[in-house]
Scaffold this motif. Structure first.
Motif, PDB file in Angstrom:
ATOM      1  N   ASP A   1       0.850  -1.185   0.000  1.00 52.94           N
ATOM      2  CA  ASP A   1       0.000   0.000   0.000  1.00 52.94           C
ATOM      3  C   ASP A   1       0.895   1.247   0.000  1.00 52.94           C
ATOM      4  N   PRO A   2       0.726   2.135  -0.974  1.00 48.59           N
ATOM      5  CA  PRO A   2       1.600   3.320  -1.029  1.00 48.59           C
ATOM      6  C   PRO A   2       1.402   4.284   0.131  1.00 48.59           C
ATOM      7  N   ASP A   3       0.273   4.185   0.827  1.00 48.12           N
ATOM      8  CA  ASP A   3      -0.035   5.133   1.892  1.00 48.12           C
ATOM      9  C   ASP A   3       0.157   4.564   3.296  1.00 48.12           C
ATOM     10  N   LEU A   4      -0.055   3.240   3.439  1.00 47.36           N
ATOM     11  CA  LEU A   4       0.003   2.625   4.759  1.00 47.36           C
ATOM     12  C   LEU A   4       0.946   1.426   4.766  1.00 47.36           C
ATOM     13  N   THR A   5       1.600   1.199   5.896  1.00 46.26           N
ATOM     14  CA  THR A   5       2.430   0.007   6.069  1.00 46.26           C
ATOM     15  C   THR A   5       1.530  -1.191   6.362  1.00 46.26           C
ATOM     16  N   ALA A   6       2.132  -2.355   6.450  1.00 44.98           N
ATOM     17  CA  ALA A   6       1.363  -3.565   6.757  1.00 44.98           C
ATOM     18  C   ALA A   6       0.698  -3.471   8.130  1.00 44.98           C
ATOM     19  N   LYS A   7       1.263  -2.668   9.017  1.00 43.57           N
ATOM     20  CA  LYS A   7       0.687  -2.478  10.350  1.00 43.57           C
ATOM     21  C   LYS A   7      -0.350  -1.365  10.389  1.00 43.57           C
ATOM     22  N   GLY A   8      -0.595  -0.753   9.232  1.00 43.36           N
ATOM     23  CA  GLY A   8      -1.588   0.308   9.174  1.00 43.36           C
ATOM     24  C   GLY A   8      -1.086   1.676   9.557  1.00 43.36           C
ATOM     25  N   GLU A   9       0.221   1.847   9.666  1.00 40.32           N
ATOM     26  CA  GLU A   9       0.792   3.139  10.023  1.00 40.32           C
ATOM     27  C   GLU A   9       1.051   3.970   8.763  1.00 40.32           C
ATOM     28  N   PRO A  10       0.984   5.290   8.882  1.00 40.32           N
ATOM     29  CA  PRO A  10       1.226   6.140   7.704  1.00 40.32           C
ATOM     30  C   PRO A  10       2.642   5.945   7.157  1.00 40.32           C
ATOM     31  N   ARG A  11       2.713   5.622   5.879  1.00 42.01           N
ATOM     32  CA  ARG A  11       4.018   5.390   5.259  1.00 42.01           C
ATOM     33  C   ARG A  11       4.741   6.718   5.024  1.00 42.01           C
ATOM     34  N   ALA A  12       6.056   6.697   5.179  1.00 38.36           N
ATOM     35  CA  ALA A  12       6.854   7.895   4.936  1.00 38.36           C
ATOM     36  C   ALA A  12       6.838   8.244   3.454  1.00 38.36           C
ATOM     37  N   ARG A  13       6.826   9.529   3.192  1.00 37.83           N
ATOM     38  CA  ARG A  13       6.902  10.047   1.830  1.00 37.83           C
ATOM     39  C   ARG A  13       8.007  11.095   1.775  1.00 37.83           C
ATOM     40  N   VAL A  14       8.580  11.249   0.596  1.00 35.19           N
ATOM     41  CA  VAL A  14       9.696  12.182   0.439  1.00 35.19           C
ATOM     42  C   VAL A  14       9.379  13.146  -0.698  1.00 35.19           C
ATOM     43  N   ALA A  15       9.431  14.420  -0.389  1.00 34.96           N
ATOM     44  CA  ALA A  15       9.213  15.449  -1.407  1.00 34.96           C
ATOM     45  C   ALA A  15      10.514  15.759  -2.128  1.00 34.96           C
TER      46      ALA A  15
ATOM     47  N   VAL B   1      13.116  -6.396   5.788  1.00 37.91           N
ATOM     48  CA  VAL B   1      13.498  -5.094   6.336  1.00 37.91           C
ATOM     49  C   VAL B   1      12.239  -4.391   6.838  1.00 37.91           C
ATOM     50  N   PRO B   2      12.390  -3.487   7.797  1.00 35.52           N
ATOM     51  CA  PRO B   2      11.221  -2.770   8.312  1.00 35.52           C
ATOM     52  C   PRO B   2      10.716  -1.737   7.316  1.00 35.52           C
ATOM     53  N   GLU B   3       9.424  -1.483   7.363  1.00 36.73           N
ATOM     54  CA  GLU B   3       8.871  -0.403   6.557  1.00 36.73           C
ATOM     55  C   GLU B   3       9.128   0.924   7.263  1.00 36.73           C
ATOM     56  N   ILE B   4       9.248   1.980   6.478  1.00 39.48           N
ATOM     57  CA  ILE B   4       9.556   3.296   7.021  1.00 39.48           C
ATOM     58  C   ILE B   4       8.257   4.093   7.175  1.00 39.48           C
ATOM     59  N   THR B   5       7.947   4.432   8.400  1.00 40.09           N
ATOM     60  CA  THR B   5       6.762   5.225   8.696  1.00 40.09           C
ATOM     61  C   THR B   5       7.147   6.681   8.890  1.00 40.09           C
ATOM     62  N   ILE B   6       6.142   7.532   8.969  1.00 40.34           N
ATOM     63  CA  ILE B   6       6.401   8.949   9.238  1.00 40.34           C
ATOM     64  C   ILE B   6       7.143   9.116  10.563  1.00 40.34           C
ATOM     65  N   ALA B   7       6.788   8.293  11.543  1.00 39.35           N
ATOM     66  CA  ALA B   7       7.418   8.391  12.858  1.00 39.35           C
ATOM     67  C   ALA B   7       8.894   8.018  12.832  1.00 39.35           C
ATOM     68  N   CYS B   8       9.313   7.262  11.824  1.00 39.04           N
ATOM     69  CA  CYS B   8      10.709   6.805  11.764  1.00 39.04           C
ATOM     70  C   CYS B   8      11.695   7.954  11.662  1.00 39.04           C
ATOM     71  N   TRP B   9      11.304   9.052  11.036  1.00 39.37           N
ATOM     72  CA  TRP B   9      12.244  10.164  10.877  1.00 39.37           C
ATOM     73  C   TRP B   9      12.752  10.628  12.236  1.00 39.37           C
ATOM     74  N   GLY B  10      11.815  10.808  13.184  1.00 38.75           N
ATOM     75  CA  GLY B  10      12.225  11.237  14.509  1.00 38.75           C
ATOM     76  C   GLY B  10      12.980  10.167  15.265  1.00 38.75           C
ATOM     77  N   ILE B  11      12.545   8.911  15.112  1.00 41.26           N
ATOM     78  CA  ILE B  11      13.200   7.804  15.809  1.00 41.26           C
ATOM     79  C   ILE B  11      14.640   7.642  15.330  1.00 41.26           C
ATOM     80  N   LEU B  12      14.847   7.749  14.029  1.00 42.15           N
ATOM     81  CA  LEU B  12      16.169   7.546  13.444  1.00 42.15           C
ATOM     82  C   LEU B  12      17.031   8.807  13.461  1.00 42.15           C
ATOM     83  N   GLY B  13      16.412   9.941  13.771  1.00 42.14           N
ATOM     84  CA  GLY B  13      17.155  11.192  13.733  1.00 42.14           C
ATOM     85  C   GLY B  13      17.549  11.593  12.327  1.00 42.14           C
TER      86      GLY B  13
END
Length: 315
Positions: A14-28, A233-245
């Protein structure tokens, strides 16, 4: 108890959600710096683990033409993209019969030009050598060859590219050195050694051969992780940016796009990423204007190679 795993969504679907239903990261596309052109998937050799499956018989991506390159260079001006570098990859770029005029078209516009090559027979043809010498003289400091040297040792390099390939690549690098052309190197990190040991190995090789390449500089000696799609490999969510710095602006698709010409297509297309030339969901359209839309990080390579691995094809 019902096995819920059998009905759970698959990863990277799903381009918008991960398998866990979390918002997928997008890059502008926040700061376009590099426009890549795939010059065609034909190559003079067939490597054991080529991510694009280049070979002497794979022409899934056709030779890009000088006219097509000039059209996209004009689009850069029209869109006012702050492009600094034009990159050429393949296949082996010097298999493309228009590689010299294509390079000159980009150089004449004032761009830095980066050509990814194995420095073997296609580059060593007399007409190509003459062309490279002329371009280097006409546009000093603007042209760089990034040579594929998978490992600093002949044994490991030849495991990937075939017996004798290391020696033929060094022959080409010796010619580039003597001709005064700028070089960089791309290697792999699949040999079970630390990055420090790998860079020390490349440093010894460069010193022995007199190559003006800094093994400690990630822009001059780029070390790429293996792109194995079978690895979980893990899917990248919007929250990952803060977690990964990390910031989305650090990911390759924030600063680059790639142009390809697919077999059977009426015109060239713009892709989000150099690493996914065959993934239709990463095709953004035929123009740079269409390619300005954000990219959903919906592929294992996005996670392993770009976000977690921190790799980039550009300098």
């Amino acid at each position: 108890m019902k096995d819920l795993s059998a009905t759970a969504p698959a990863k990277f679907t799903d381009p918008d959600l991960t398998a866990k239903g979390e918002p997928r990261a997008r890059v502008a596309l926040s700061n376009p710096q590099t426009l890549w052109f795939n010059t065609g998937t034909l190559c003079n050799i067939e490597c054991a683990n080529c991510y694009i499956a280049s070979s002497p018989s794979n022409d899934a991506l056709l030779y890009i033409t000088e006219a097509e390159v000039r059209d996209y260079l004009a689009q850069i001006r029209e869109r006012r993209w702050p492009i600094e570098e034009i990159g050429f990859t393949g296949g082996e770029p010097f298999m493309n019969p228009e590689m010299i005029p294509i390079s000159e078209a980009a150089l004449a516009e004032g761009y830095q030009v980066l050509i990814l090559t194995n420095a073997m027979r296609p580059m060593m043809r007399p007409k190509v050598q003459e062309g490279l010498l002329r371009l280097n003289s006409s546009y000093p400091g603007k042209l760089t060859m990034r040579i594929s040297v998978d490992h600093w040792s002949e044994t490991n390099h030849d495991k990937e590219r075939g017996n004798g390939s290391f020696a033929r690549t060094l022959e080409g690098m010796d010619w580039l050195r003597d001709a005064g052309l700028s070089m960089a190197v791309a290697g792999r990190t699949v040999w079970g050694e630390s990055e420090r040991d790998a860079r020390l190995g490349y440093a010894r090789l460069f010193a022995e051969r007199g190559y003006a390449i800094d093994a400690s500089d990630p822009a001059q000696t780029v070390l790429f992780p293996e792109m194995d799609e079978s690895i979980d490999v893990p899917e990248i969510t919007i929250a990952c940016w803060g977690i990964l710095g990390k910031s989305p602006a650090q990911v390759m698709c924030a600063s680059s796009r790639m142009v390809v010409r697919r077999r059977g297509s009426a015109q060239a297309a713009v892709l989000a990423c150099t690493l996914l030339p065959y993934a239709p969901e990463f095709e953004l359209g035929t123009t740079l204007a269409e390619a300005e839309r954000p990219v959903s990080l919906n592929h294992p390579h996005c996670a392993k190679f770009c976000v977690l691995g921190g790799a980039s094809c550009s300098g």
